[in-house]
Design a protein around this motif. Structure first.
Motif, PDB file in Angstrom:
ATOM      1  N   TRP A 129     -12.206  -2.840   8.900  1.00 39.35           N
ATOM      2  CA  TRP A 129     -10.968  -2.077   8.961  1.00 39.35           C
ATOM      3  C   TRP A 129     -10.113  -2.270   7.716  1.00 39.35           C
ATOM      4  O   TRP A 129      -9.327  -1.392   7.356  1.00 39.35           O
ATOM      5  CB  TRP A 129     -10.181  -2.468  10.212  1.00 39.35           C
ATOM      6  CG  TRP A 129     -10.838  -2.019  11.477  1.00 39.35           C
ATOM      7  CD1 TRP A 129     -11.503  -2.782  12.385  1.00 39.35           C
ATOM      8  CD2 TRP A 129     -10.916  -0.670  11.959  1.00 39.35           C
ATOM      9  NE1 TRP A 129     -11.990  -2.011  13.409  1.00 39.35           N
ATOM     10  CE2 TRP A 129     -11.640  -0.711  13.185  1.00 39.35           C
ATOM     11  CE3 TRP A 129     -10.444   0.556  11.491  1.00 39.35           C
ATOM     12  CZ2 TRP A 129     -11.898   0.438  13.922  1.00 39.35           C
ATOM     13  CZ3 TRP A 129     -10.702   1.694  12.234  1.00 39.35           C
ATOM     14  CH2 TRP A 129     -11.417   1.634  13.431  1.00 39.35           C
ATOM     15  N   GLU A 130     -10.266  -3.400   7.040  1.00 40.49           N
ATOM     16  CA  GLU A 130      -9.477  -3.591   5.823  1.00 40.49           C
ATOM     17  C   GLU A 130      -9.916  -2.620   4.726  1.00 40.49           C
ATOM     18  O   GLU A 130      -9.093  -2.110   3.963  1.00 40.49           O
ATOM     19  CB  GLU A 130      -9.586  -5.035   5.324  1.00 40.49           C
ATOM     20  CG  GLU A 130     -10.996  -5.508   5.002  1.00 40.49           C
ATOM     21  CD  GLU A 130     -11.699  -6.130   6.194  1.00 40.49           C
ATOM     22  OE1 GLU A 130     -12.629  -6.930   5.975  1.00 40.49           O
ATOM     23  OE2 GLU A 130     -11.309  -5.812   7.329  1.00 40.49           O
ATOM     24  N   TYR A 131     -11.219  -2.326   4.673  1.00 39.09           N
ATOM     25  CA  TYR A 131     -11.702  -1.353   3.698  1.00 39.09           C
ATOM     26  C   TYR A 131     -11.256   0.061   4.070  1.00 39.09           C
ATOM     27  O   TYR A 131     -10.879   0.860   3.200  1.00 39.09           O
ATOM     28  CB  TYR A 131     -13.224  -1.408   3.601  1.00 39.09           C
ATOM     29  CG  TYR A 131     -13.772  -2.695   3.036  1.00 39.09           C
ATOM     30  CD1 TYR A 131     -12.965  -3.546   2.278  1.00 39.09           C
ATOM     31  CD2 TYR A 131     -15.089  -3.070   3.256  1.00 39.09           C
ATOM     32  CE1 TYR A 131     -13.463  -4.727   1.759  1.00 39.09           C
ATOM     33  CE2 TYR A 131     -15.597  -4.254   2.736  1.00 39.09           C
ATOM     34  CZ  TYR A 131     -14.772  -5.082   1.991  1.00 39.09           C
ATOM     35  OH  TYR A 131     -15.269  -6.255   1.473  1.00 39.09           O
ATOM     36  N   ILE A 132     -11.310   0.360   5.361  1.00 36.43           N
ATOM     37  CA  ILE A 132     -10.874   1.682   5.820  1.00 36.43           C
ATOM     38  C   ILE A 132      -9.388   1.881   5.543  1.00 36.43           C
ATOM     39  O   ILE A 132      -8.955   2.938   5.069  1.00 36.43           O
ATOM     40  CB  ILE A 132     -11.180   1.847   7.321  1.00 36.43           C
ATOM     41  CG1 ILE A 132     -12.691   1.779   7.561  1.00 36.43           C
ATOM     42  CG2 ILE A 132     -10.609   3.159   7.846  1.00 36.43           C
ATOM     43  CD1 ILE A 132     -13.083   1.811   9.023  1.00 36.43           C
ATOM     44  N   SER A 133      -8.595   0.851   5.814  1.00 36.30           N
ATOM     45  CA  SER A 133      -7.154   0.944   5.564  1.00 36.30           C
ATOM     46  C   SER A 133      -6.858   1.081   4.077  1.00 36.30           C
ATOM     47  O   SER A 133      -5.979   1.853   3.670  1.00 36.30           O
ATOM     48  CB  SER A 133      -6.448  -0.293   6.127  1.00 36.30           C
ATOM     49  OG  SER A 133      -6.681  -0.423   7.512  1.00 36.30           O
ATOM     50  N   ALA A 134      -7.611   0.339   3.260  1.00 35.25           N
ATOM     51  CA  ALA A 134      -7.401   0.436   1.814  1.00 35.25           C
ATOM     52  C   ALA A 134      -7.729   1.836   1.309  1.00 35.25           C
ATOM     53  O   ALA A 134      -7.012   2.394   0.467  1.00 35.25           O
ATOM     54  CB  ALA A 134      -8.257  -0.605   1.097  1.00 35.25           C
ATOM     55  N   MET A 136      -7.526   4.609   3.065  1.00 40.84           N
ATOM     56  CA  MET A 136      -6.489   5.517   3.538  1.00 40.84           C
ATOM     57  C   MET A 136      -5.233   5.406   2.684  1.00 40.84           C
ATOM     58  O   MET A 136      -4.622   6.417   2.307  1.00 40.84           O
ATOM     59  CB  MET A 136      -6.159   5.214   5.001  1.00 40.84           C
ATOM     60  CG  MET A 136      -5.130   6.154   5.609  1.00 40.84           C
ATOM     61  SD  MET A 136      -4.809   5.797   7.353  1.00 40.84           S
ATOM     62  CE  MET A 136      -4.092   4.160   7.227  1.00 40.84           C
ATOM     63  N   VAL A 137      -4.850   4.179   2.351  1.00 41.19           N
ATOM     64  CA  VAL A 137      -3.663   3.981   1.515  1.00 41.19           C
ATOM     65  C   VAL A 137      -3.878   4.570   0.124  1.00 41.19           C
ATOM     66  O   VAL A 137      -2.996   5.231  -0.441  1.00 41.19           O
ATOM     67  CB  VAL A 137      -3.316   2.481   1.431  1.00 41.19           C
ATOM     68  CG1 VAL A 137      -2.207   2.243   0.408  1.00 41.19           C
ATOM     69  CG2 VAL A 137      -2.892   1.956   2.796  1.00 41.19           C
ATOM     70  N   THR A 140      -3.746   8.391   0.256  1.00 37.60           N
ATOM     71  CA  THR A 140      -2.370   8.847   0.502  1.00 37.60           C
ATOM     72  C   THR A 140      -1.531   8.756  -0.766  1.00 37.60           C
ATOM     73  O   THR A 140      -0.788   9.685  -1.113  1.00 37.60           O
ATOM     74  CB  THR A 140      -1.729   8.018   1.623  1.00 37.60           C
ATOM     75  OG1 THR A 140      -2.527   8.110   2.813  1.00 37.60           O
ATOM     76  CG2 THR A 140      -0.325   8.515   1.928  1.00 37.60           C
TER      77      THR A 140
END
Length: 232
Positions: A129-134, A136-137, A140
């Motif tokens: 999830w840290e890679y997915i969140s990175a 997404m950020v 954006t």
């Protein structure tokens, strides 16, 4: 995505089918073999527009599809029988099948085992999830920065395509070279309006030629593999 970028590959949701099964909490393997209709038929809209421009009747395209379906069914069985008799499948005569079928079966099995009761949840360990969140950020911020600079939205989707589906160098590099030639050479030589009218015709000709060469190559391979050498 076709309406925004002109191509279904500009941006997409990867593993939408697999993710929906995995995150639903379903336990078992049957769902993986169910026919799930996840298809994008929005490209048909452009076909209707082509019918209007060419003044083609809607009934004519229905007749065309029916005729194509009949020919496809008949000739498919002919070629299936020919290919099946050439050599066992898989075998060395079909290198793609010999190399890729085991890989595809392994990847599909990993997904199936993730929903089996007591199965090894390899997918759960692979999701970071840290890679997915990175990601997404990053996207954006990239989109926000381009909007602040008043860049066209197509630039954003082009960057996403270059980083994602078009990351292979043999896709990205020719596309980039072609875009540069069209923008800075052909547009200046023929005029932007005239070049935009020529480009689709050139692309259509290239596609037809590529298809003919591909079919000719397949025919030669089938002929070569269907013959046997006899030593005298």
């Amino acid at each position: 995505m076709i309406g925004l970028t002109g191509s279904p590959y500009g941006s997409s949701f990867p593993y939408a089918r697999e993710g929906s099964f995995y995150l639903s909490g379903y336990k078992g393997a049957a769902i993986w073999f169910a026919p799930v209709p996840l298809f994008d038929h929005s490209g048909v809209v452009s076909t209707f527009r082509q019918l209007e421009l060419t003044k083609t009747k809607f009934g004519s395209i229905i007749k065309l599809h029916l005729l194509s379906l009949a020919l496809l069914i008949v000739f498919s069985f002919i070629f299936y029988a020919l290919i099946w008799k050439l050599a066992p499948i898989p075998s060395g005569a079909y290198p793609f099948v010999e190399k890729m079928w085991p890989l595809q079966a392994t990847m599909e099995t990993i997904w199936i085992k993730s929903t089996l009761p007591g199965g090894a949840d390899v997918v759960g360990r692979l999701i970071r999830w840290e890679y997915i969140s990175a990601g997404m950020v990053f996207t954006t911020l990239l989109y926000g920065g381009l909007m602040v600079l008043k860049a066209p939205p197509l630039l954003f989707y082009g960057l996403i395509a270059g980083l994602g589906t078009g990351a292979w160098i043999h896709y990205t590099l020719p596309t980039f070279i072609g875009a540069m030639l069209g923008k800075f050479y052909f547009s200046k030589k023929y005029g932007e309006k005239r070049w935009r009218a020529y480009a689709p015709v050139i692309l259509a000709g290239y596609g037809c030629g590529l298809g003919l060469i591909g079919m000719a190559a397949v025919s030669l391979v089938l002929i070569a593999k269907s013959t046997s050498q006899i030593l005298f």
